[in-house]
Structures are given as C-alpha cells and as structure tokens.
Design a protein around this motif. Structure first.
Motif, PDB file in Angstrom:
ATOM      1  N   LYS A   1      -7.494   3.584  -4.519  1.00  0.00           N
ATOM      2  CA  LYS A   1      -7.649   2.966  -3.122  1.00  0.00           C
ATOM      3  C   LYS A   1      -7.672   4.012  -2.198  1.00  0.00           C
ATOM      4  O   LYS A   1      -7.240   5.133  -2.215  1.00  0.00           O
ATOM      5  N   LYS A   2      -8.225   3.621  -0.770  1.00  0.00           N
ATOM      6  CA  LYS A   2      -8.172   4.380   0.288  1.00  0.00           C
ATOM      7  C   LYS A   2      -7.035   3.822   1.136  1.00  0.00           C
ATOM      8  O   LYS A   2      -6.905   2.813   1.199  1.00  0.00           O
ATOM      9  N   VAL A   3      -6.643   4.862   2.187  1.00  0.00           N
ATOM     10  CA  VAL A   3      -5.557   4.402   3.021  1.00  0.00           C
ATOM     11  C   VAL A   3      -6.309   3.308   3.889  1.00  0.00           C
ATOM     12  O   VAL A   3      -5.585   2.340   4.358  1.00  0.00           O
TER      13      VAL A   3
ATOM     14  N   LYS B   1       0.957  -1.180  -0.031  1.00  0.00           N
ATOM     15  CA  LYS B   1       0.143   0.047   0.084  1.00  0.00           C
ATOM     16  C   LYS B   1       0.899   1.320  -0.034  1.00  0.00           C
ATOM     17  O   LYS B   1       1.901   1.497   0.789  1.00  0.00           O
TER      18      LYS B   1
ATOM     19  N   HIS C   1      -2.240   0.303  -4.487  1.00  0.00           N
ATOM     20  CA  HIS C   1      -1.579  -0.860  -4.182  1.00  0.00           C
ATOM     21  C   HIS C   1      -0.751  -1.409  -5.427  1.00  0.00           C
ATOM     22  O   HIS C   1      -1.240  -1.204  -6.428  1.00  0.00           O
TER      23      HIS C   1
ATOM     24  N   VAL D   1       1.260   5.483  -0.570  1.00  0.00           N
ATOM     25  CA  VAL D   1       0.671   6.803  -0.976  1.00  0.00           C
ATOM     26  C   VAL D   1       1.734   7.529  -1.833  1.00  0.00           C
ATOM     27  O   VAL D   1       3.038   7.690  -1.285  1.00  0.00           O
TER      28      VAL D   1
ATOM     29  N   GLU E   1      -2.395  10.554  -3.483  1.00  0.00           N
ATOM     30  CA  GLU E   1      -3.008   9.498  -3.973  1.00  0.00           C
ATOM     31  C   GLU E   1      -2.655   8.061  -3.019  1.00  0.00           C
ATOM     32  O   GLU E   1      -1.561   8.052  -2.720  1.00  0.00           O
ATOM     33  N   CYS E   2      -3.621   7.009  -2.971  1.00  0.00           N
ATOM     34  CA  CYS E   2      -3.319   5.783  -2.479  1.00  0.00           C
ATOM     35  C   CYS E   2      -3.308   4.647  -3.644  1.00  0.00           C
ATOM     36  O   CYS E   2      -4.395   4.783  -3.995  1.00  0.00           O
TER      37      CYS E   2
END
Length: 102
Positions: free
Chosen positions: A92-94, A58, A71, A60, A68-69
């Motif tokens: 993606k979200k944190v 993951k 993977h 950032v 932005e996040c």
C-alpha cells in the motif's frame, strides 16, 4: 481530513485507542509480514459497528531500513476480549484510500 469509506463509513484521525490496538497486534503483524517490526504508527482509520467493532487502519511500519505502508482489518469484540487481526494487505501507499476488505 475525513473522507468516505464504503458508503457511510468515513475515515478519521487515529485515536489513542486505535494506536494502542495496533501496538497490541505487533507480534501478529510481524508474523504476517515475516519481518521484525521496529516501529508501528497508525495514520488513519475507519470503524464499523458490528457485533463489536471492525477497524480498518492504515499503518506505517519500519523493518530494518525499509518503511512500508499496510492496511489492516481488526475486530474488537464488545465484551472484554482482545482485538484480533483479521486481514492484512501489503504493498500500500500512504496516499491509498482505506476501503473495507475481507
């Protein structure tokens, strides 16, 4: 905080090695995201032993004024070859859990 990823693989805090791998892939991440990346920081990762090592990370990144996040899936061969970016997931979200993919 460690969690589960796809059965017996669990998430771990990022090591210096994983952060260095992510940094080494900056050009590829820029290419895939089609953005100039100013900052990359790995948050969590999972690893899976294969004929080398798969890392699911993951990350950032900051590009312009936006963070932005993403993977990423990275393959690191056993014998001295450089790690390679295998797959890239955006939006993606944190808080999103890392899962194995691609």
């Amino acid at each position: 905080m460690a969690g589960k990823m796809h059965g017996s693989i669990s998430t771990s805090p990022v090591t210096d090695e994983v952060q260095e791998i992510v940094q080494s892939l900056k050009d590829r991440i820029e290419e895939e995201s089609k953005r100039k990346v100013e900052f990359l920081h790995a948050l969590l990762h999972c690893s899976q032993v294969v004929a080398g090592m798969n890392y699911f990370v993951k990350v950032v990144f900051v590009a312009g004024n936006a963070a932005e996040c993403i993977h990423i899936r990275v393959f690191k061969p056993v014998a001295g070859e450089k790690p390679s970016l295998v797959k890239f997931e955006t939006n993606k979200k944190v808080s999103d859990e890392i899962t194995s993919f691609g």
